[in-house]
Each structure stands twice: as structure tokens, then as C-alpha cells.
Design a protein around this motif. Structure first.
Motif, PDB file in Angstrom:
ATOM      1  N   THR A  33      44.744  34.050  28.697  1.00  0.00           N
ATOM      2  CA  THR A  33      45.299  32.976  29.524  1.00  0.00           C
ATOM      3  C   THR A  33      44.244  32.192  30.286  1.00  0.00           C
ATOM      4  O   THR A  33      44.473  31.025  30.630  1.00  0.00           O
ATOM      5  N   LEU A  34      43.084  32.799  30.558  1.00  0.00           N
ATOM      6  CA  LEU A  34      42.080  32.129  31.392  1.00  0.00           C
ATOM      7  C   LEU A  34      40.700  32.046  30.737  1.00  0.00           C
ATOM      8  O   LEU A  34      40.144  30.961  30.593  1.00  0.00           O
ATOM      9  N   LEU A  35      40.158  33.186  30.344  1.00  0.00           N
ATOM     10  CA  LEU A  35      38.763  33.220  29.907  1.00  0.00           C
ATOM     11  C   LEU A  35      38.565  32.589  28.540  1.00  0.00           C
ATOM     12  O   LEU A  35      37.580  31.870  28.320  1.00  0.00           O
ATOM     13  N   LEU A  36      39.483  32.836  27.612  1.00  0.00           N
ATOM     14  CA  LEU A  36      39.370  32.212  26.290  1.00  0.00           C
ATOM     15  C   LEU A  36      39.528  30.697  26.356  1.00  0.00           C
ATOM     16  O   LEU A  36      38.739  29.969  25.740  1.00  0.00           O
ATOM     17  N   PRO A  37      40.542  30.169  27.059  1.00  0.00           N
ATOM     18  CA  PRO A  37      40.627  28.702  27.162  1.00  0.00           C
ATOM     19  C   PRO A  37      39.375  28.059  27.746  1.00  0.00           C
ATOM     20  O   PRO A  37      38.955  26.984  27.289  1.00  0.00           O
ATOM     21  N   VAL A 159      39.118  38.379  38.519  1.00  0.00           N
ATOM     22  CA  VAL A 159      37.854  38.120  37.813  1.00  0.00           C
ATOM     23  C   VAL A 159      37.434  36.656  37.909  1.00  0.00           C
ATOM     24  O   VAL A 159      36.275  36.331  37.620  1.00  0.00           O
ATOM     25  N   THR A 160      38.354  35.772  38.298  1.00  0.00           N
ATOM     26  CA  THR A 160      38.012  34.349  38.409  1.00  0.00           C
ATOM     27  C   THR A 160      37.814  33.911  39.856  1.00  0.00           C
ATOM     28  O   THR A 160      37.777  32.706  40.135  1.00  0.00           O
ATOM     29  N   ILE A 161      37.693  34.865  40.780  1.00  0.00           N
ATOM     30  CA  ILE A 161      37.381  34.499  42.162  1.00  0.00           C
ATOM     31  C   ILE A 161      36.065  33.712  42.180  1.00  0.00           C
ATOM     32  O   ILE A 161      35.053  34.151  41.628  1.00  0.00           O
ATOM     33  N   PRO A 162      36.065  32.534  42.795  1.00  0.00           N
ATOM     34  CA  PRO A 162      34.838  31.720  42.806  1.00  0.00           C
ATOM     35  C   PRO A 162      33.652  32.491  43.376  1.00  0.00           C
ATOM     36  O   PRO A 162      33.745  33.109  44.439  1.00  0.00           O
ATOM     37  N   GLY A 163      32.548  32.455  42.657  1.00  0.00           N
ATOM     38  CA  GLY A 163      31.328  33.110  43.107  1.00  0.00           C
ATOM     39  C   GLY A 163      31.223  34.581  42.776  1.00  0.00           C
ATOM     40  O   GLY A 163      30.159  35.187  42.974  1.00  0.00           O
ATOM     41  N   LEU A 164      32.286  35.193  42.289  1.00  0.00           N
ATOM     42  CA  LEU A 164      32.250  36.629  41.991  1.00  0.00           C
ATOM     43  C   LEU A 164      31.423  36.925  40.750  1.00  0.00           C
ATOM     44  O   LEU A 164      30.601  37.855  40.736  1.00  0.00           O
ATOM     45  N   ALA A 165      31.644  36.159  39.684  1.00  0.00           N
ATOM     46  CA  ALA A 165      30.958  36.438  38.424  1.00  0.00           C
ATOM     47  C   ALA A 165      30.935  35.189  37.562  1.00  0.00           C
ATOM     48  O   ALA A 165      31.825  34.339  37.642  1.00  0.00           O
ATOM     49  N   GLY A 166      29.893  35.097  36.723  1.00  0.00           N
ATOM     50  CA  GLY A 166      29.806  34.011  35.767  1.00  0.00           C
ATOM     51  C   GLY A 166      30.706  34.267  34.575  1.00  0.00           C
ATOM     52  O   GLY A 166      31.339  35.328  34.470  1.00  0.00           O
ATOM     53  N   PRO A 167      30.786  33.318  33.631  1.00  0.00           N
ATOM     54  CA  PRO A 167      31.698  33.447  32.488  1.00  0.00           C
ATOM     55  C   PRO A 167      31.497  34.726  31.688  1.00  0.00           C
ATOM     56  O   PRO A 167      32.473  35.385  31.321  1.00  0.00           O
ATOM     57  N   ASP A 168      30.253  35.106  31.417  1.00  0.00           N
ATOM     58  CA  ASP A 168      30.015  36.301  30.610  1.00  0.00           C
ATOM     59  C   ASP A 168      30.316  37.578  31.386  1.00  0.00           C
ATOM     60  O   ASP A 168      30.883  38.530  30.845  1.00  0.00           O
ATOM     61  N   LEU A 169      29.950  37.605  32.658  1.00  0.00           N
ATOM     62  CA  LEU A 169      30.188  38.792  33.469  1.00  0.00           C
ATOM     63  C   LEU A 169      31.682  39.025  33.692  1.00  0.00           C
ATOM     64  O   LEU A 169      32.119  40.176  33.855  1.00  0.00           O
ATOM     65  N   ARG A 170      32.460  37.951  33.685  1.00  0.00           N
ATOM     66  CA  ARG A 170      33.906  38.114  33.818  1.00  0.00           C
ATOM     67  C   ARG A 170      34.472  38.965  32.692  1.00  0.00           C
ATOM     68  O   ARG A 170      35.359  39.799  32.903  1.00  0.00           O
ATOM     69  N   LEU A 171      33.960  38.754  31.481  1.00  0.00           N
ATOM     70  CA  LEU A 171      34.397  39.577  30.358  1.00  0.00           C
ATOM     71  C   LEU A 171      34.026  41.034  30.583  1.00  0.00           C
ATOM     72  O   LEU A 171      34.800  41.941  30.251  1.00  0.00           O
TER      73      LEU A 171
END
Length: 399
Positions: A33-37, A159-171
Motif C-alpha cells: 500500500t505504501l512502499l511499493l507505490p 515505518v513512514t514516520i518522517p525522518g525515521l528511515a530512508g526508502p531502503d531502510l523502511r523495507l
């Protein structure tokens, strides 16, 4: 009276199992719903919609086949935990490999492989409950399963909290959460053995066998009909409401989704516990789909924001309870424990097929009849699901 009257599974296992199922939701909800898009947008830009459509189609086919296949393999090997662990680890590793995809083809291959691995975990996990949770606790189990979509949605917000992690780290965060949530039931669950749940039911007259097959078919079709309505509302709620109130944005929609998911948990727990105490597994399902149909009718008739939101909350709460309890109560009707995983794989089609039906149904209805016409059709589908189950209410105590 049920053969397992008075026999119960440990609460520790039930809660750890519910945590693991929620981990299953975390494994795919934030990614799909979020990271793939977001990744598709970075890769394809103007072609994002097309890429996501291909990914959804290929992923749904892979998930459907894998769920049946790995459910069957866990039946054949008569072991669930090794498949769960293998799927958990391989799906987490494949999630970490998604950033390595350099073009559309590689991304689609990665998604298909990941779907296969995720369902290696999900299929035997679902069947495991049928092996060890007696009928007199299936309602409570269904209530616990209502936590899964809620925690799946919350994990996406986390995982999408601003500043918490970049795109790769979110995975990586998603993969870590899955391991933390799924592994405890494998290591510490230690369910009590329930030999009677692994034995075929005593031979019954042909008419009884036919009635049992009829009930399985009704349960399958009822869930499919409700899931079509649920998938449609998830995809198009914001589009519909923004047409009524242009200032209603995606954050407002997210809050409504969160409200419905949060309220559905205690409601499902209460309904599930009541169904256990009263030995009425089907009645909460009838009420869930029936009230859901009423909610859709309210939405079809609504011309303002207040009525629209009220109708959706009625629909969302009732169908969330229906889907949670249906997942657990289905286990009591499957005829053959030796093929429980495979049969649940076929039931899983009710989760994947709606994503293939819903876009075409919407395209056929909305341009001609508007969203109100679409909602009347969905209300009819939910009402049909209600009728399919209501006609078997009298025999539910004998199930």
C-alpha cells in the motif's frame, strides 16, 4: 454437542498466534500500500499506474497459486512450523532485495518471488490454527484475528514516520517487524495437542456429506461477495468522498480507516466470545454481512458528508467483524484435516480474486450509474452473502 466441548487451547498460544497472523499482515500491508507505490513512482514516473497494475495482477496470481501449493505441501509433510519459518525468512530476505531491481521487469520478478515466499509462511500458519484450536474457541480466535489489519495499517504509519528511515531502510524495518511478530509463536507457542482435530469426521450418510459440502461452498461464496465490496471501498472511498466534499483529503480518509479498524477489534472479540459461549458460529456472520449491506445502502442514498461517513463506518465495522470471524469459523467446516492447508488455499482465493474483479465492476458501473449505482450493487452482493448463510442458521449447532 461439539466433540471438543470442555477442551481448550492455552491462551498463551492463542495470543502468540494472533501476533503471528498480525505479523503476516505486516509482511504485506505496508509494502503493497505504501512502499511499493513509492518505489514504482521513482522507477516509472509517468508509468506508475501501469506498473502497479501489472504488479497487482502478477502478484495476485502468484499469491493464489502459492497459498494453495504451500498449504498442500504442509499437509503432505504434516508439519507447519518449518514452512512458516522458511517463508518468514525468505520473504524478509526478498523484501530486502527489492532495492536491487533496476527496471520494471526485475521489479515484477522480485514481487512475484516475494509473493511466493510470503505465502509459504501464510498458508501453513492459517492451517495450524485448524490443527490445534477447538471449535469452542474459534470465535475468540476470530476476535483476536481482528488485530491483524489494524497492526498492518499501524506498521505502515510507523515505518513512514518522517525522518525515521530512508526508502531502503523502511523495507528492513518491515522485515524486522515480521520476524519479531511471527517467531514467538514458533518458539514459545507450544500448543496442546488436539488429536480429534486431526482425525476425519465419522462417516455420515450421503445427505449429510452433501450438506457439509454445501456449507463449505456457501462460506466460500459469502466471503468472496463481502470481500468484493470491501476491496472496492478500500480502493475508491477517497475518490467518492472527495466528490462530495472536495476538502476531504487522504489524511482524513486514513483517520476514518484507522477509526474503523480500531473499533472493530473489541467488537470482534465480543462477538467471537459470544458465539463461543452460545455455540452460534454462523449468526455473527449473518449479522455482519447483513448490517454491511445496510451500510452500503446508506452510502448509496447519502448526498452529504455526514451520511456518507456514517454509512461507511456501519459498513466497515460490520464487515471487519465478519471477515475476522469468518477466517476462524471456516476451520470448523472444512471436511478433511489431512488437506486443511490446501483447502484453506482455495478459500484464500476470496482474498485475491476480488482485486481482479473490483476494477472492472467499478468501470462498468460508475461511468453510467455513478457511485450510488455501484454501492447498490455492492449492497446486493452483501445481502446475497447474508442470505447464503442465514438459510443455514438452524443447523449451526450441529456443525
Amino acid at each position: 454437542m461439539s466433540r471438543d466441548a470442555g477442551i481448550t487451547q492455552s491462551r498463551r498460544f492463542l495470543w502468540l498466534y494472533a501476533l503471528a497472523v498480525a505479523g503476516g499482515a505486516v509482511s504485506y500491508v505496508p509494502f503493497l500500500t505504501l512502499l511499493l507505490p513509492l518505489r514504482a513512482s521513482d522507477m516509472a514516473s509517468a508509468g506508475t499506474i501501469d506498473l502497479l497494475a501489472y504488479a497487482a495482477f502478477a502478484g495476485a496470481i502468484a499469491a493464489s497459486c502459492a497459498n494453495i501449493g504451500f498449504g498442500w505441501l504442509s499437509d503432505v509433510t504434516r508439519r507447519r512450523k518449518p514452512w512458516i519459518v522458511a517463508g518468514m525468512l525468505s520473504s524478509s530476505l526478498l523484501l530486502l532485495c527489492v532495492p536491487l531491481a533496476q527496471d520494471r521487469t526485475q521489479l515484477l520478478i522480485a514481487i512475484v518471488a516475494w509473493q511466493l515466499a510470503v505465502n509459504m509462511m501464510l498458508a501453513p500458519l492459517a492451517a495450524w490454527a485448524g490443527d490445534v484450536v477447538p471449535d469452542n474457541q474459534k470465535g475468540f480466535l476470530g476476535g483476536l484475528l481482528a488485530f491483524a489489519p489494524t497492526l498492518g495499517a499501524l506498521s505502515g504509519a510507523f515505518v513512514t514516520i518522517p525522518g525515521l528511515a530512508g526508502p531502503d531502510l523502511r523495507l528492513g524495518l518491515v522485515a524486522g517487524l515480521v520476524v519479531v511478530m511471527v517467531l514467538p509463536v514458533v518458539v514459545f507457542g507450544r500448543p496442546r495437542a488436539m488429536p480429534h482435530l486431526m482425525a476425519d469426521k465419522p462417516a455420515s450418510p450421503h445427505g449429510h456429506r452433501r450438506a457439509a459440502r454445501d456449507m463449505v461452498a456457501r462460506m466460500w461464496l459469502a466471503r468472496l461477495l463481502v470481500q468484493i465490496a470491501e476491496a472496492t471501498m478500500f480502493a475508491y472511498l477517497l475518490v467518492w468522498i472527495s466528490g462530495i466534499e472536495p476538502d476531504f483529503g487522504d489524511s482524513d480518509t486514513a483517520r476514518i480507516f484507522a477509526l474503523v479498524l480500531g473499533l472493530s477489534v473489541p467488537l470482534a472479540l465480543l462477538a467471537g466470545r459470544w458465539s463461543d459461549i452460545r455455540s452460534r458460529p454462523i449468526l455473527p456472520l449473518v449479522l455482519g454481512s447483513g448490517i454491511g449491506s445496510i451500510g452500503l445502502a446508506i452510502m448509496a442514498l447519502s448526498g452529504g458528508l455526514a451520511g456518507a461517513l456514517f454509512g461507511y463506518v456501519v459498513f466497515g465495522l460490520s464487515t471487519s467483524v465478519f471477515l475476522a470471524l469468518h477466517s476462524s469459523q471456516t476451520l470448523r467446516f472444512l471436511p478433511k484435516p489431512a488437506r486443511r492447508g490446501r483447502d484453506l488455499g482455495f478459500f484464500n482465493l476470496t482474498n485475491t480474486v476480488p482485486s481482479l474483479i473490483m476494477p472492472w465492476l467499478t468501470l462498468a458501473m460508475v461511468p453510467v450509474f455513478g457511485f450510488s449505482g455501484l454501492f447498490w450493487v455492492l449492497a446486493g452482493l452483501a445481502a446475497l452473502a447474508t442470505l447464503l448463510l442465514a438459510t443455514r442458521l438452524r443447523g449451526e449447532n450441529a456443525a
